[in-house]
Scaffold this motif. Structure first.
Motif, PDB file in Angstrom:
ATOM      1  N   ASP A 180       0.819  -1.216   0.000  1.00 38.27           N
ATOM      2  CA  ASP A 180       0.000   0.000   0.000  1.00 38.27           C
ATOM      3  C   ASP A 180       0.855   1.270   0.000  1.00 38.27           C
ATOM      4  O   ASP A 180       0.527   2.255  -0.673  1.00 38.27           O
ATOM      5  N   VAL A 181       1.938   1.268   0.789  1.00 34.90           N
ATOM      6  CA  VAL A 181       2.788   2.457   0.867  1.00 34.90           C
ATOM      7  C   VAL A 181       3.379   2.797  -0.497  1.00 34.90           C
ATOM      8  O   VAL A 181       3.431   3.970  -0.888  1.00 34.90           O
ATOM      9  N   LEU A 182       3.790   1.780  -1.249  1.00 36.06           N
ATOM     10  CA  LEU A 182       4.358   2.040  -2.577  1.00 36.06           C
ATOM     11  C   LEU A 182       3.277   2.540  -3.537  1.00 36.06           C
ATOM     12  O   LEU A 182       3.554   3.366  -4.410  1.00 36.06           O
ATOM     13  N   GLN A 183       2.049   2.048  -3.389  1.00 37.88           N
ATOM     14  CA  GLN A 183       0.951   2.576  -4.205  1.00 37.88           C
ATOM     15  C   GLN A 183       0.776   4.071  -3.952  1.00 37.88           C
ATOM     16  O   GLN A 183       0.597   4.864  -4.882  1.00 37.88           O
ATOM     17  N   VAL A 184       0.816   4.460  -2.684  1.00 35.40           N
ATOM     18  CA  VAL A 184       0.671   5.877  -2.335  1.00 35.40           C
ATOM     19  C   VAL A 184       1.846   6.688  -2.868  1.00 35.40           C
ATOM     20  O   VAL A 184       1.661   7.771  -3.453  1.00 35.40           O
ATOM     21  N   LEU A 222      -2.913  12.046  -4.996  1.00 36.17           N
ATOM     22  CA  LEU A 222      -4.198  11.407  -4.727  1.00 36.17           C
ATOM     23  C   LEU A 222      -4.421  11.182  -3.238  1.00 36.17           C
ATOM     24  O   LEU A 222      -5.554  11.039  -2.785  1.00 36.17           O
ATOM     25  N   TYR A 223      -3.317  11.137  -2.472  1.00 40.33           N
ATOM     26  CA  TYR A 223      -3.403  10.828  -1.053  1.00 40.33           C
ATOM     27  C   TYR A 223      -2.726  11.924  -0.247  1.00 40.33           C
ATOM     28  O   TYR A 223      -1.741  12.524  -0.682  1.00 40.33           O
ATOM     29  N   ARG A 224      -3.246  12.154   0.946  1.00 46.41           N
ATOM     30  CA  ARG A 224      -2.585  13.088   1.842  1.00 46.41           C
ATOM     31  C   ARG A 224      -1.371  12.413   2.478  1.00 46.41           C
ATOM     32  O   ARG A 224      -1.274  11.181   2.515  1.00 46.41           O
ATOM     33  N   SER A 225      -0.460  13.199   2.989  1.00 52.55           N
ATOM     34  CA  SER A 225       0.702  12.662   3.681  1.00 52.55           C
ATOM     35  C   SER A 225       0.283  12.080   5.031  1.00 52.55           C
ATOM     36  O   SER A 225      -0.643  12.570   5.677  1.00 52.55           O
ATOM     37  N   PHE A 226       0.965  11.028   5.444  1.00 57.45           N
ATOM     38  CA  PHE A 226       0.715  10.419   6.750  1.00 57.45           C
ATOM     39  C   PHE A 226       1.965   9.686   7.204  1.00 57.45           C
ATOM     40  O   PHE A 226       2.868   9.412   6.400  1.00 57.45           O
ATOM     41  N   THR A 227       2.051   9.373   8.467  1.00 58.15           N
ATOM     42  CA  THR A 227       3.184   8.598   8.960  1.00 58.15           C
ATOM     43  C   THR A 227       2.878   7.107   8.822  1.00 58.15           C
ATOM     44  O   THR A 227       1.708   6.701   8.787  1.00 58.15           O
ATOM     45  N   TRP A 228       3.943   6.309   8.764  1.00 59.36           N
ATOM     46  CA  TRP A 228       3.753   4.867   8.698  1.00 59.36           C
ATOM     47  C   TRP A 228       3.047   4.367   9.955  1.00 59.36           C
ATOM     48  O   TRP A 228       2.191   3.469   9.890  1.00 59.36           O
ATOM     49  N   ALA A 229       3.337   4.947  11.122  1.00 62.65           N
ATOM     50  CA  ALA A 229       2.656   4.547  12.356  1.00 62.65           C
ATOM     51  C   ALA A 229       1.154   4.781  12.248  1.00 62.65           C
ATOM     52  O   ALA A 229       0.347   3.953  12.695  1.00 62.65           O
ATOM     53  N   GLY A 248      -9.530  -8.564   4.290  1.00 62.11           N
ATOM     54  CA  GLY A 248     -10.562  -8.371   3.273  1.00 62.11           C
ATOM     55  C   GLY A 248     -11.131  -6.971   3.261  1.00 62.11           C
ATOM     56  O   GLY A 248     -11.760  -6.570   2.279  1.00 62.11           O
ATOM     57  N   ASP A 249     -10.946  -6.227   4.359  1.00 62.68           N
ATOM     58  CA  ASP A 249     -11.385  -4.837   4.388  1.00 62.68           C
ATOM     59  C   ASP A 249     -10.232  -3.976   3.895  1.00 62.68           C
ATOM     60  O   ASP A 249      -9.371  -3.563   4.661  1.00 62.68           O
ATOM     61  N   ASN A 250     -10.222  -3.747   2.596  1.00 64.77           N
ATOM     62  CA  ASN A 250      -9.116  -3.015   1.981  1.00 64.77           C
ATOM     63  C   ASN A 250      -9.481  -1.558   1.722  1.00 64.77           C
ATOM     64  O   ASN A 250      -8.991  -0.943   0.775  1.00 64.77           O
ATOM     65  N   THR A 251     -10.343  -1.002   2.578  1.00 64.78           N
ATOM     66  CA  THR A 251     -10.780   0.382   2.396  1.00 64.78           C
ATOM     67  C   THR A 251      -9.911   1.373   3.158  1.00 64.78           C
ATOM     68  O   THR A 251     -10.166   2.575   3.116  1.00 64.78           O
ATOM     69  N   ARG A 252      -8.881   0.890   3.865  1.00 68.46           N
ATOM     70  CA  ARG A 252      -8.110   1.795   4.718  1.00 68.46           C
ATOM     71  C   ARG A 252      -7.439   2.903   3.935  1.00 68.46           C
ATOM     72  O   ARG A 252      -7.295   4.021   4.436  1.00 68.46           O
ATOM     73  N   LEU A 253      -7.023   2.624   2.687  1.00 69.62           N
ATOM     74  CA  LEU A 253      -6.399   3.684   1.896  1.00 69.62           C
ATOM     75  C   LEU A 253      -7.373   4.805   1.589  1.00 69.62           C
ATOM     76  O   LEU A 253      -6.958   5.951   1.384  1.00 69.62           O
ATOM     77  N   ASN A 254      -8.674   4.496   1.553  1.00 69.32           N
ATOM     78  CA  ASN A 254      -9.663   5.538   1.283  1.00 69.32           C
ATOM     79  C   ASN A 254      -9.660   6.619   2.363  1.00 69.32           C
ATOM     80  O   ASN A 254     -10.020   7.768   2.103  1.00 69.32           O
ATOM     81  N   PHE A 285      -7.191   8.010   3.526  1.00 72.49           N
ATOM     82  CA  PHE A 285      -6.089   8.935   3.287  1.00 72.49           C
ATOM     83  C   PHE A 285      -6.149   9.588   1.905  1.00 72.49           C
ATOM     84  O   PHE A 285      -5.246  10.305   1.516  1.00 72.49           O
ATOM     85  N   LYS A 286      -7.244   9.323   1.173  1.00 71.44           N
ATOM     86  CA  LYS A 286      -7.406   9.941  -0.132  1.00 71.44           C
ATOM     87  C   LYS A 286      -7.800  11.406   0.012  1.00 71.44           C
ATOM     88  O   LYS A 286      -8.546  11.773   0.921  1.00 71.44           O
TER      89      LYS A 286
END
Length: 327
Positions: A241-245, A292-299, A311-317, A319-320
């Motif tokens: 996910d981090v590389l996608q962002v 597309l995404y706001r900045s955030f820390t890995w933590a 299966g709940d892969n909505t977490r990236l949403n 940070f959009k």
């Protein structure tokens, strides 16, 4: 066709093979970028990780998982490192898998007490050294791959070294996970879920497994593509996910899962290359005018990941960034 745990009918496609990329090829960088865009997964050969280092780690993993259950349970529960069985994470997910989560550094003194007391009553130093050598080798490979990605994306200046810098930080939050999937019991021809569908939240994952098929990826909803273990010496690499962002959605963090079968157990070793907890995750310089995404820390992102079920892969949403007409 298989019937998953949810009894949902799914389609299996066996006509797709992941790209196999020779890291000695002059076109390696361009091929890696294309694979990350189209599949989110690829295999690498001529990767430079010595076979003897991989073999030692595989032997130590096999020896651990062959121990009596009572001995393995002494190394658990995984909090955050240690042995787990059936239960995956903290939100009620289960699977036909036992696993060992190991510290994220190859320092010979790091977590010495952990290895000595729990992992191997016969020769804890042997196990610890095998882990240290393997982690050092795959971390170097991960660093080389992301540098090749920088070349393929034509990043300039510091941008080309951002990813490898995060992976090589002494306080990197990277992790080694050993998974052991048993054979299916009974005469059922249906595949059972060993590890449910998910995406990896980190930067990059490097996976080695024995010659048993089990990994499946989903390039479209309801369709699963089995990943063959051939060639055996290859590493399977996938975008997190981090590389996608950081590529502003250009690379895909693709859903995948592991199924178990009736003819042979499967063991896999996954190295998750992650940034330090305090590192800021944002679009790489020069890749996009509008992120597309706001900045955030890995933590921050790790906490959001652990709060959700597989299966709940909505977490990236979360940070959009909203488009201008929604602001």
């Amino acid at each position: 066709m298989v019937v998953a745990a949810s009894m949902k009918i799914e389609k299996i496609r066996e006509d797709i093979e992941l790209p196999i990329i020779d890291l000695l090829s002059p076109e390696r960088s361009e091929k890696i970028v294309k694979a990350c865009e189209e599949y989110g997964f690829f295999k690498v050969i001529n990767h430079g990780v010595p076979q003897e280092i991989t073999t030692r780690m595989e032997e130590e993993a096999h020896a651990f998982f062959s121990k009596p259950g009572s001995d393995k349970l002494r190394a658990g529960p995984p909090n955050p490192f240690g042995y787990g069985f059936k239960n995956i994470g903290f939100n009620g997910d289960k699977g036909d898998v036992e696993y060992l989560l190991l510290p994220p550094t190859n320092s010979p003194h790091h977590h010495h007490h952990f290895f000595s007391k729990f992992i191997s009553s016969d020769d804890p130093n042997k196990f610890r050294c095998a882990v240290g050598e393997y982690v050092a080798a795959v971390r170097e490979l991960a660093s080389e791959i992301v540098n090749m990605i920088g070349e393929g994306l034509k990043l300039e200046g510091d941008g080309a070294k951002v990813l490898s810098g995060l992976i090589n930080e002494p306080n990197s939050d990277s992790l080694l996970r050993l998974n052991h999937y048993p054979c299916c019991s009974g005469d059922s021809t249906e595949s059972k879920i060993g590890f449910g569908e998910h995406t990896d939240p980190q930067i990059l994952t490097l996976l080695r497994s024995n010659d048993v098929q089990g990994l499946q990826i989903s390039l479209e909803d309801g369709v699963w593509v089995p990943v063959t273990p051939y060639p055996h010496s290859a590493f399977c690499v996938n975008v997190g996910d981090v590389l996608q962002v950081m590529t502003n959605g250009r690379f895909l963090s693709v859903k995948h899962r592991a199924v178990v079968n009736s003819y042979k157990t499967r063991t896999s070793m996954a190295y998750f290359a992650a940034p330090p907890l305090t590192a800021t995750v944002s679009c790489l310089p020069g890749l996009a005018a509008t992120p597309l995404y706001r900045s955030f820390t890995w933590a921050e992102y790790k906490k959001a990941t652990y709060a959700r079920r597989l299966g709940d892969n909505t977490r990236l949403n979360l940070f959009k960034l909203l488009p201008p007409d929604h602001e």
